[in-house]
Motif scaffolding. Structure first.
Motif, PDB file in Angstrom:
ATOM      1  N   SER A 350      12.506  10.377   0.300  1.00  0.00           N
ATOM      2  CA  SER A 350      12.002  10.513   1.532  1.00  0.00           C
ATOM      3  C   SER A 350      13.012  11.297   2.342  1.00  0.00           C
ATOM      4  CB  SER A 350      11.713   9.203   2.289  1.00  0.00           C
ATOM      5  OG  SER A 350      12.896   8.538   2.174  1.00  0.00           O
ATOM      6  N   GLU A 351      14.248  11.387   2.278  1.00  0.00           N
ATOM      7  CA  GLU A 351      15.150  12.100   3.216  1.00  0.00           C
ATOM      8  C   GLU A 351      15.089  13.670   2.886  1.00  0.00           C
ATOM      9  OE1 GLU A 351      18.023  10.812  -0.132  1.00  0.00           O
ATOM     10  OE2 GLU A 351      16.240   9.753   0.944  1.00  0.00           O
ATOM     11  N   ALA A 352      14.505  13.809   1.473  1.00  0.00           N
ATOM     12  CA  ALA A 352      14.274  15.428   1.341  1.00  0.00           C
ATOM     13  C   ALA A 352      13.028  15.782   1.784  1.00  0.00           C
ATOM     14  CB  ALA A 352      14.405  15.562  -0.301  1.00  0.00           C
ATOM     15  N   LEU A 353      12.041  14.979   2.119  1.00  0.00           N
ATOM     16  CA  LEU A 353      10.753  15.578   2.725  1.00  0.00           C
ATOM     17  C   LEU A 353      10.912  15.856   4.153  1.00  0.00           C
ATOM     18  CD1 LEU A 353       8.415  12.756   1.171  1.00  0.00           C
ATOM     19  CD2 LEU A 353       8.654  15.353   0.484  1.00  0.00           C
ATOM     20  N   GLU A 354      11.044  17.375   4.509  1.00  0.00           N
ATOM     21  CA  GLU A 354      11.411  17.541   5.720  1.00  0.00           C
ATOM     22  C   GLU A 354      10.823  17.181   6.931  1.00  0.00           C
ATOM     23  OE1 GLU A 354      13.676  21.885   5.258  1.00  0.00           O
ATOM     24  OE2 GLU A 354      11.462  21.841   4.787  1.00  0.00           O
ATOM     25  N   LYS A 355      11.199  16.635   7.885  1.00  0.00           N
ATOM     26  CA  LYS A 355      10.811  16.581   9.338  1.00  0.00           C
ATOM     27  C   LYS A 355      11.498  17.367  10.273  1.00  0.00           C
ATOM     28  CE  LYS A 355      10.017  11.656   7.654  1.00  0.00           C
ATOM     29  NZ  LYS A 355      10.726  11.836   6.335  1.00  0.00           N
ATOM     30  N   TRP A 356      10.786  17.815  11.348  1.00  0.00           N
ATOM     31  CA  TRP A 356      11.608  18.463  12.120  1.00  0.00           C
ATOM     32  C   TRP A 356      11.105  17.909  13.882  1.00  0.00           C
ATOM     33  CZ3 TRP A 356      14.973  21.481  10.951  1.00  0.00           C
ATOM     34  CH2 TRP A 356      14.950  22.178   9.805  1.00  0.00           C
ATOM     35  N   MET A 407       6.571  17.778   7.325  1.00  0.00           N
ATOM     36  CA  MET A 407       6.296  19.299   6.883  1.00  0.00           C
ATOM     37  C   MET A 407       5.260  18.638   5.707  1.00  0.00           C
ATOM     38  SD  MET A 407       7.442  21.187   8.873  1.00  0.00           S
ATOM     39  CE  MET A 407       7.506  22.855   8.126  1.00  0.00           C
ATOM     40  N   ALA A 408       5.923  17.617   4.837  1.00  0.00           N
ATOM     41  CA  ALA A 408       5.233  17.336   3.481  1.00  0.00           C
ATOM     42  C   ALA A 408       3.521  16.958   3.908  1.00  0.00           C
ATOM     43  CB  ALA A 408       5.704  16.059   2.926  1.00  0.00           C
ATOM     44  N   HIS A 409       3.360  16.230   5.093  1.00  0.00           N
ATOM     45  CA  HIS A 409       2.199  15.927   5.545  1.00  0.00           C
ATOM     46  C   HIS A 409       1.030  17.118   5.746  1.00  0.00           C
ATOM     47  CE1 HIS A 409       3.181  11.564   6.994  1.00  0.00           C
ATOM     48  NE2 HIS A 409       3.744  11.983   5.789  1.00  0.00           N
ATOM     49  N   LEU A 410       1.890  18.133   6.707  1.00  0.00           N
ATOM     50  CA  LEU A 410       1.237  19.357   6.818  1.00  0.00           C
ATOM     51  C   LEU A 410       0.784  20.059   5.542  1.00  0.00           C
ATOM     52  CD1 LEU A 410       0.455  21.698   8.744  1.00  0.00           C
ATOM     53  CD2 LEU A 410       2.797  22.412   9.015  1.00  0.00           C
ATOM     54  N   ALA A 411       1.785  20.078   4.515  1.00  0.00           N
ATOM     55  CA  ALA A 411       1.746  20.716   3.337  1.00  0.00           C
ATOM     56  C   ALA A 411       0.167  20.385   2.469  1.00  0.00           C
ATOM     57  CB  ALA A 411       2.834  20.589   2.283  1.00  0.00           C
ATOM     58  N   ILE A 412       0.260  19.076   2.471  1.00  0.00           N
ATOM     59  CA  ILE A 412      -1.043  18.457   1.772  1.00  0.00           C
ATOM     60  C   ILE A 412      -2.151  18.549   2.415  1.00  0.00           C
ATOM     61  CG2 ILE A 412      -1.996  16.151   0.998  1.00  0.00           C
ATOM     62  CD1 ILE A 412       0.927  14.918   0.877  1.00  0.00           C
TER      63      ILE A 412
END
Length: 801
Positions: A350-356, A407-412
């Motif tokens: 989870s720490e590698a799934l980017e969040k800004w 970012m992972a949510h945006l990607a999906i």
């Protein structure tokens, strides 16, 4: 260009004199390297132009692979090999009294990556070109790639990596294709008829200048392009503080992965990501418009692939172009964007799934933030219609929540395909990590098991083994690596086994010489070369490996009846500069190495080597020399791994957990041809969800564990005082997050099995040959063909010469 070695020698000498104004006898190895590199680039220039012309003329669908990393390594040797001219060049140089290998050493490793993610991208580019597929890479031209690592008193010290110090012979600067990228400022919007028009004003503008590098296919006329962007001050932007502007601009393409522990570093990383996608998308769109005008059919001619979450801003950037520049309505723009973009996930961490944080994202990228906000609003509305009243689900799935952009949510949400990189990884994504998204978008999720280019990791890295394989099964496998399976029928042939044994011994001697030159440590070529080389991270469990070495040391010291075949443990790894715990592990490995190697009794049987500054060119020496491949990550944590494939392809046997692609390797070769141990993924995930693991139980009930854990802090390493207390605490006080102690006994048992198996060399070599025979499936050619057919919809091009 040249058809024989005489022509080559004549052209080489003439070119060298023209370039440097000196005779061959006065030239340096670097002069010779640059001369040869320029000759190769000129040699392929017509094919490079023709590939671009064919793409334009056929107007066929092309894929653009966006990646923050491309770990290319050295290119001269690979390019000569792919062009089919390596032998002629080598013979010609020999007659001039120089070795090609020495010239290759003058080339810097292009260190534009950190590990598997970047190396995968490089392997993919090689396969795209070799399969004549229209596919190009887009990345950043970092002035300094990943740092150069020095080991000083056992500690990692980072120095700036200087791959561009002497220029890059392979690149062509294209200032006429530069684009501008905007940051900061504000957004103005005007109502025009029945829609709003948005303008990004008062922005800080920087120029992105492309540097193109040829990607040469193997014995084909296709030459694709890797475009790397360089950040430069814009001549159209006037700043009050010119020096500050220049410094901040150039910082964008200065370092791979700047430290992001503070806001300043976070801003720079986000800047890099937008710089990559904005320059790339503008470039792709400009090229497309020249051929097609309107962007209405953009998705039918262009596929854009984002390699992990770093380039996911490609989604709102493409929306920006379609909405603000093309004047489309939202629904049409969204349809084109989602049909264009596809996404590979590389991690379950989870720490590698980017969040800004919004407080960074919104002011830096004001127009992009508005678009992401709108994507989020519309998506949450869809969820509300599908799951009315389920606020918890919507909160969990939102792209923006709790002042963070995910970012992972945006990607999906913004792509048509989401793939994992090994069967188990893809299943974990669907059933656990991204389960809620899988329920909404089941059609998007798929698996593409990673692969490696056999052209670099076998043909180039191990020419002797390549020759032996070709002698036994012919050369067809080089173009069709799945045909390596033909080798399996010969696995029991005594002659083949003897020849393989000689080659392995020779490769071990080459590596032993390199280790001696680098560290002064003499290693026994007849010992088992047991190797763990990869990024240093707690989940990859270099710690489990080193605790086992400490156990062996203790056992050999205490029990005179205990014997093992001599073993050399080789580590290579870089720890991220800010990753305190990983740097402690490096220090521990080096402290254990000192203890073992300086013990006159033990060092006859055990040696421990930490190879400094692990990189692609070093990997090419290590993989062919290895007997035992350490793939010991905590099950469920390693998405795929690709080192496991490189070792397998060179006839090393795997000791590993059932994690990532290890499982598919086992299914291919049979469990009897590797060594497995430890918890399975579902057991690990069950512990994480339901608890029940207590590391102190293992500490108290296993004397071997208690001894090695105590040795971390009891003065066993006298020079280190409380140096390793954080490691001991991670195992006991913090309950051993990655189950090192839980898997310890199983690992020791499996290592004993390795030792016994190695003593029967006949059977061991049979297993090694079976591994090589099955490695063809793990070629990146297979992986890329799957992407091409099932995600991108691209077909081979016919390059007209």
């Amino acid at each position: 260009m040249f058809s024989n070695k005489e022509e080559f020698k004549s052209m080489f000498l003439q070119k060298l004199e023209m370039m440097y104004g000196k005779t061959f006898n006065d030239s340096t190895k670097r002069d010779q390297y640059h001369t040869l590199g320029n000759m190769v680039r000129e040699y392929i220039s017509s094919n490079w132009i023709s590939t671009n012309e064919s793409n334009r003329a056929e107007n066929n669908k092309q894929v653009y692979y966006l990646s923050i990393e491309f770990l290319l390594g050295r290119l001269l040797g690979q390019n000569l090999l792919n062009l089919g001219i390596r032998e002629v060049v080598e013979e010609g140089l020999n007659e001039l009294g120089i070795e090609l290998r020495q010239i290759e050493e003058a080339e810097s490793d292009a260190g534009l990556g950190n590990g598997g993610l970047g190396r995968l991208a490089a392997c993919f580019l090689d396969s795209l070109a070799s399969l004549n597929l229209p596919g190009h890479g887009l990345g950043i031209r970092y002035k300094h790639g990943l740092f150069d690592q020095k080991i000083v008193d056992g500690y990692q010290v980072e120095l700036p990596e200087q791959w561009l110090r002497h220029g890059n012979v392979w690149e062509v600067r294209k200032p006429d294709q530069a684009v501008e990228v905007s940051f900061w400022g504000k957004v103005e919007f005007l109502q025009k008829e029945n829609h709003y028009v948005f303008r990004h004003v008062d922005a800080e503008v920087i120029t992105a200048v492309p540097y193109d590098m040829p990607v040469i296919g193997y014995k084909t006329k296709t030459v694709n392009t890797l475009r790397l962007w360089n950040a430069e001050p814009s001549p159209h932007y006037h700043s009050y503080d010119v020096l500050k502007y220049k410094r901040e601009t150039e910082a964008v393409s200065e370092f791979l992965y700047p430290d992001d522990t503070h806001d300043e570093g976070k801003i720079l990383r986000l800047k890099q990501q937008y710089f990559l996608v904005s320059s790339s998308l503008q470039s792709i769109v400009n090229s497309y418009r020249k051929r097609n005008g309107s962007l209405a059919d953009f998705h039918k001619r262009v596929a854009i692939h984002v390699n992990d979450t770093h380039p996911v801003l490609a989604i709102p950037e493409l929306m920006r172009i379609l909405l603000d520049e093309e004047g489309m309505g939202w629904d049409e723009a969204w349809e084109i964007t989602t049909q264009t973009i596809s996404y590979t996930n590389h991690t379950t961490l989870s720490e590698a799934l980017e969040k800004w944080p919004v407080h960074i994202f919104k002011p830096l990228l004001p127009r992009i933030y508005l678009i992401v906000e709108e994507i989020n609003e519309r998506f949450c509305r869809e969820l509300w219609e599908k799951y009315p009243g389920d606020w918890q689900r919507i909160e969990h799935m939102a792209i923006i929540a709790h002042d963070v952009v995910k970012m992972a949510h945006l990607a999906i949400v913004g792509s048509h395909s989401v793939n994992g990189v090994a069967k188990i990884h893809s299943e974990i994504l669907k059933q656990r990590e991204m389960k809620l998204y899988f329920e909404v978008f089941p059609q998007k999720f798929n698996n593409k098991t990673n692969g490696i280019t056999h052209r670099r990791w076998l043909l180039k890295a191990n020419p002797e083994l390549t020759s032996l394989v070709s002698e036994v099964i012919g050369i067809e496998w080089i173009k069709k690596p799945e045909q390596l399976i033909e080798l399996k029928r010969q696995a029991y042939d005594p002659s083949l086994k003897e020849k393989f044994s000689v080659i392995k011994k020779h490769r071990k001697e080459i590596l032993a010489q390199k280790v001696f030159e680098q560290s002064g440590i003499k290693i026994d070529g007849d010992s088992i070369f047991d190797v763990q080389v990869k990024r240093l991270h707690a989940y990859k469990r270099q710690l489990l490996n080193v605790l086992h070495i400490m156990y062996l040391y203790n056992r050999l010291k205490e029990d005179s009846t205990f014997t093992i075949h001599p073993r050399t443990f080789i580590f290579g790894a870089k720890a991220s500069p800010g990753y305190y715990y990983a740097k402690k592990i490096i220090k521990l490995i080096n402290s254990v190495a000192d203890k073992v190697n300086q013990d006159p009794q033990i060092s006859k049987v055990l040696k421990v080597v930490f190879v400094e500054n692990y990189r692609v060119s070093l990997a090419e020496l290590i993989f062919p020399a290895t007997d035992v491949s350490e793939q010991i990550s905590t099950a469920s944590k390693e998405a795929s791994g690709t080192g496991n494939m490189k070792f397998m392809m060179n006839g090393a046997l795997t000791i590993g957990t059932l994690d990532g692609a290890n499982i598919e390797i086992m299914e291919a070769i049979g469990i009897e041809n590797m060594f497995t141990f430890g918890l399975k993924a579902d057991e690990v995930l069950n512990y994480y969800e339901n608890g029940g693991y207590n590391s102190t139980e293992y500490y108290h009930h296993d004397g071997r564990i208690r001894t090695v854990v105590n040795q971390l802090t009891n003065g066993f390493f006298p020079e280190t005082a409380d140096e390793f207390e954080p490691i001991a605490d991670s195992l006991i006080v913090q309950n051993d997050q990655y189950f090192v102690l839980r898997d310890f006994a199983s690992y020791v048992e499996s290592q004993e099995h390795v030792n016994r198996a190695y003593l029967d060399q006949t059977k061991w070599i049979e297993k090694a040959i079976i591994n090589i025979a099955h490695s063809g499936y793990f070629s990146s050619d297979r992986t890329i063909q799957e992407y091409a057919d099932q995600i991108w919809g691209i077909e081979p091009i016919g390059v007209k010469i």
